[in-house]
Design an enzyme around this catalytic site. Structure first.
Site, PDB file in Angstrom:
ATOM      1  N   ASP A  32      -2.261   8.985   1.666  1.00  0.00           N
ATOM      2  CA  ASP A  32      -3.395   8.754   0.759  1.00  0.00           C
ATOM      3  C   ASP A  32      -3.068   7.594  -0.184  1.00  0.00           C
ATOM      4  O   ASP A  32      -2.085   7.649  -0.923  1.00  0.00           O
ATOM      5  CB  ASP A  32      -3.638  10.023  -0.070  1.00  0.00           C
ATOM      6  CG  ASP A  32      -4.828   9.876  -1.007  1.00  0.00           C
ATOM      7  OD1 ASP A  32      -5.962  10.089  -0.550  1.00  0.00           O
ATOM      8  OD2 ASP A  32      -4.617   9.543  -2.198  1.00  0.00           O
ATOM      9  N   TYR A  37      -4.358   1.760  -6.667  1.00  0.00           N
ATOM     10  CA  TYR A  37      -2.908   2.043  -6.718  1.00  0.00           C
ATOM     11  C   TYR A  37      -2.098   0.762  -6.494  1.00  0.00           C
ATOM     12  O   TYR A  37      -0.894   0.754  -6.673  1.00  0.00           O
ATOM     13  CB  TYR A  37      -2.496   3.088  -5.662  1.00  0.00           C
ATOM     14  CG  TYR A  37      -3.170   4.438  -5.772  1.00  0.00           C
ATOM     15  CD1 TYR A  37      -3.918   4.786  -6.893  1.00  0.00           C
ATOM     16  CD2 TYR A  37      -3.052   5.382  -4.769  1.00  0.00           C
ATOM     17  CE1 TYR A  37      -4.544   6.020  -6.989  1.00  0.00           C
ATOM     18  CE2 TYR A  37      -3.658   6.620  -4.851  1.00  0.00           C
ATOM     19  CZ  TYR A  37      -4.416   6.938  -5.960  1.00  0.00           C
ATOM     20  OH  TYR A  37      -5.029   8.159  -6.039  1.00  0.00           O
ATOM     21  N   LYS A  62      -9.551   4.117  -1.053  1.00  0.00           N
ATOM     22  CA  LYS A  62     -10.692   4.428  -1.937  1.00  0.00           C
ATOM     23  C   LYS A  62     -11.266   3.170  -2.592  1.00  0.00           C
ATOM     24  O   LYS A  62     -10.517   2.226  -2.888  1.00  0.00           O
ATOM     25  CB  LYS A  62     -10.246   5.414  -3.038  1.00  0.00           C
ATOM     26  CG  LYS A  62      -9.413   6.576  -2.508  1.00  0.00           C
ATOM     27  CD  LYS A  62      -9.083   7.611  -3.562  1.00  0.00           C
ATOM     28  CE  LYS A  62      -8.034   8.584  -3.049  1.00  0.00           C
ATOM     29  NZ  LYS A  62      -6.648   8.188  -3.296  1.00  0.00           N
ATOM     30  N   HIS A  95     -13.944   6.404  -5.278  1.00  0.00           N
ATOM     31  CA  HIS A  95     -12.843   7.005  -6.040  1.00  0.00           C
ATOM     32  C   HIS A  95     -13.310   7.817  -7.251  1.00  0.00           C
ATOM     33  O   HIS A  95     -12.723   8.831  -7.607  1.00  0.00           O
ATOM     34  CB  HIS A  95     -11.917   5.875  -6.507  1.00  0.00           C
ATOM     35  CG  HIS A  95     -10.517   6.310  -6.810  1.00  0.00           C
ATOM     36  ND1 HIS A  95      -9.438   5.491  -6.633  1.00  0.00           N
ATOM     37  CD2 HIS A  95     -10.006   7.471  -7.272  1.00  0.00           C
ATOM     38  CE1 HIS A  95      -8.334   6.136  -6.973  1.00  0.00           C
ATOM     39  NE2 HIS A  95      -8.656   7.346  -7.369  1.00  0.00           N
TER      40      HIS A  95
HETATM   41  N1  LIG Z   1      -8.846  10.788  -6.161  1.00  0.00           N
HETATM   42  C1  LIG Z   1      -8.268  10.783  -7.332  1.00  0.00           C
HETATM   43  O1  LIG Z   1      -8.883  10.497  -8.383  1.00  0.00           O
HETATM   44  C2  LIG Z   1      -6.812  11.159  -7.424  1.00  0.00           C
HETATM   45  C3  LIG Z   1      -6.255  11.454  -8.688  1.00  0.00           C
HETATM   46  C4  LIG Z   1      -4.909  11.810  -8.733  1.00  0.00           C
HETATM   47  C5  LIG Z   1      -4.171  11.882  -7.561  1.00  0.00           C
HETATM   48  N2  LIG Z   1      -4.721  11.563  -6.352  1.00  0.00           N
HETATM   49  C6  LIG Z   1      -3.936  11.565  -5.086  1.00  0.00           C
HETATM   50  O2  LIG Z   1      -3.253  12.800  -4.979  1.00  0.00           O
HETATM   51  C7  LIG Z   1      -1.848  12.559  -4.961  1.00  0.00           C
HETATM   52  C8  LIG Z   1      -1.096  13.699  -5.631  1.00  0.00           C
HETATM   53  O3  LIG Z   1      -1.480  13.882  -6.975  1.00  0.00           O
HETATM   54  P1  LIG Z   1      -0.585  13.401  -8.213  1.00  0.00           P
HETATM   55  O4  LIG Z   1       0.215  12.207  -7.833  1.00  0.00           O
HETATM   56  O5  LIG Z   1      -1.523  13.296  -9.367  1.00  0.00           O
HETATM   57  O6  LIG Z   1       0.396  14.572  -8.573  1.00  0.00           O
HETATM   58  P2  LIG Z   1       1.164  15.768  -7.832  1.00  0.00           P
HETATM   59  O7  LIG Z   1       1.305  15.550  -6.382  1.00  0.00           O
HETATM   60  O8  LIG Z   1       0.552  17.020  -8.357  1.00  0.00           O
HETATM   61  O9  LIG Z   1       2.594  15.666  -8.550  1.00  0.00           O
HETATM   62  C9  LIG Z   1       3.456  14.598  -8.337  1.00  0.00           C
HETATM   63  C10 LIG Z   1       4.690  14.873  -9.209  1.00  0.00           C
HETATM   64  O10 LIG Z   1       5.349  16.042  -8.733  1.00  0.00           O
HETATM   65  C11 LIG Z   1       6.719  15.751  -8.455  1.00  0.00           C
HETATM   66  N3  LIG Z   1       7.064  16.517  -7.232  1.00  0.00           N
HETATM   67  C12 LIG Z   1       6.705  16.246  -5.955  1.00  0.00           C
HETATM   68  N4  LIG Z   1       7.189  17.164  -5.107  1.00  0.00           N
HETATM   69  C13 LIG Z   1       7.878  18.049  -5.873  1.00  0.00           C
HETATM   70  C14 LIG Z   1       8.609  19.218  -5.586  1.00  0.00           C
HETATM   71  N5  LIG Z   1       8.730  19.674  -4.335  1.00  0.00           N
HETATM   72  N6  LIG Z   1       9.198  19.895  -6.614  1.00  0.00           N
HETATM   73  C15 LIG Z   1       9.069  19.441  -7.885  1.00  0.00           C
HETATM   74  N7  LIG Z   1       8.378  18.335  -8.228  1.00  0.00           N
HETATM   75  C16 LIG Z   1       7.793  17.637  -7.224  1.00  0.00           C
HETATM   76  C17 LIG Z   1       6.791  14.252  -8.254  1.00  0.00           C
HETATM   77  O11 LIG Z   1       8.020  13.733  -8.683  1.00  0.00           O
HETATM   78  P3  LIG Z   1       8.943  12.754  -7.753  1.00  0.00           P
HETATM   79  O12 LIG Z   1       8.087  11.644  -7.222  1.00  0.00           O
HETATM   80  O13 LIG Z   1       9.986  12.310  -8.716  1.00  0.00           O
HETATM   81  O14 LIG Z   1       9.488  13.641  -6.679  1.00  0.00           O
HETATM   82  C18 LIG Z   1       5.678  13.753  -9.174  1.00  0.00           C
HETATM   83  O15 LIG Z   1       6.172  13.599 -10.501  1.00  0.00           O
HETATM   84  C19 LIG Z   1      -1.708  11.204  -5.652  1.00  0.00           C
HETATM   85  O16 LIG Z   1      -0.452  10.611  -5.452  1.00  0.00           O
HETATM   86  C20 LIG Z   1      -2.879  10.471  -5.069  1.00  0.00           C
HETATM   87  O17 LIG Z   1      -2.572  10.031  -3.765  1.00  0.00           O
HETATM   88  C21 LIG Z   1      -6.048  11.230  -6.274  1.00  0.00           C
END
Ligand SMILES: NC(=O)c1ccc[n+]([C@@H]2O[C@H](COP(=O)([O-])OP(=O)(O)OC[C@H]3O[C@@H](n4cnc5c(N)ncnc54)[C@H](OP(=O)(O)O)[C@@H]3O)[C@@H](O)[C@H]2O)c1
Length: 275
Positions: A32, A37, A62, A95
């Site tokens: 994704d 980004y 997006k 997005h």
């Molecule tokens: N459409 C939208 O508006 C939107 C908004 C937000 C996100 N997204 C998408 O969704 C994805 C995921 O959401 P997000 O990036 O907001 O946050 P997330 O996946 O909820 O959390 C990412 C965080 O969790 C940590 N992490 C990952 N695996 C882990 C594990 N097994 N144990 C402990 N900590 C862990 C990562 O640290 P490390 O990297 O240090 O491991 C990072 O700090 C995004 O990257 C993006 O692609 C879309």
């Protein structure tokens, strides 16, 4: 859509390239990204160098809020394809329901996102977009879009924040009724301890021999919600992917679905005020 994808928010350039390469190597087939980004070129390079046949990968990108509107949305799709070095994306999402430069309560937001959606349908007709969808759309945004006679390809996906502290019950039910798949982002609460260290999450993890992250991903997967955990750490990539092979019991789901509503919180941006 593969049920577990790699998120790449805040993973720029070389880090994005290395994360996507490592993820594909450990078995991810779903990535994704987004124009905002600023890592599409790096993601595309990693995909090409992985030598995995294109049809075995599922790639989402997006439309940025700054590129919303007639005469801009389709051009932005083409720019993303060029950055990625791909002929098509598996999923293309608007997005955010608002356009850059407009206040959230500006009625022009609705016009801009409908113009964008209608223009992007050309990408579907041309095979540049396999599935067209939206992100961060609330029920009222979806209702207006589906009522627009110019919308000939209803959205297939609504990518939204969704986890036990923000379960989106009504939106999920609405999307189910309209055949729109909910895809969860920020399943791990962006790594914050409020979610990963929540006592119900940690006690469930201990009871089932899982990690807290696997409990949170499993909570979504067992309700038919694909997830996009973001990490640049290869061990965590494997840990997160292995959620596919774990199982929560009914009592665990019941406990996770019964968290105190007064403790609900969002970790990412909030579209509720967008007209
Ligand atoms: N459409 C939208 O508006 C939107 C908004 C937000 C996100 N997204 C998408 O969704 C994805 C995921 O959401 P997000 O990036 O907001 O946050 P997330 O996946 O909820 O959390 C990412 C965080 O969790 C940590 N992490 C990952 N695996 C882990 C594990 N097994 N144990 C402990 N900590 C862990 C990562 O640290 P490390 O990297 O240090 O491991 C990072 O700090 C995004 O990257 C993006 O692609 C879309």
């Amino acid at each position: 859509m593969p049920a577990v994808g790699l998120g790449t928010f805040q993973v720029k350039e070389q880090a994005g390239y290395e994360a996507v390469k490592a993820a594909i190597k450990v078995g991810y087939t779903h990535i994704d990204t987004a124009s905002v980004y600023r890592n599409e070129a790096a993601v595309g390079r990693a995909i090409h160098e992985s030598n995995v046949p294109r049809h075995e990968l599922f790639l989402t990108t997006k439309l940025a809020p700054k590129d919303q509107g007639a005469g801009k949305a389709y051009a932005s799709l083409c720019r993303s394809l060029s950055e990625l070095g791909l002929d098509y994306v598996d999923l293309y999402l608007i997005h955010w329901p608002a356009a850059s430069g407009l206040k959230h309560d500006d009625p022009l937001n609705r016009i801009r996102r409908h113009e964008s959606y209608v223009e992007l349908q050309q990408g579907v007709r041309e095979g540049k977009i396999k599935n067209l969808g939206v992100s961060n759309f609330e029920i009222r945004h979806l209702t207006a879009l589906l009522a627009d006679p110019a919308v000939t390809h209803p959205p297939s996906v609504n990518q939204v924040e969704c986890h036990p502290l923000y379960p989106q019950i009504q939106l999920r039910e609405h999307c189910r009724k309209h055949g729109i798949l909910i895809q969860a982002y920020s399943s791990l609460g962006q790594g914050k301890q409020d979610l990963l260290a929540h006592p119900v999450v940690t006690s469930t993890a201990t009871k089932r021999g899982m990690t807290p992250a696997q409990v949170l991903l499993r909570w979504a997967l067992q309700q038919g919600i694909p997830v996009l955990p973001k990490t640049t750490n290869t061990m965590r990539m494997t840990e997160n992917l292995e959620a596919l092979n774990k199982e929560l019991q009914d009592e665990d789901m019941h406990a996770l679905n019964g968290l105190d509503e007064s403790s609900y919180r969002k970790f990412a941006w909030d579209p509720w005020q967008v007209f």
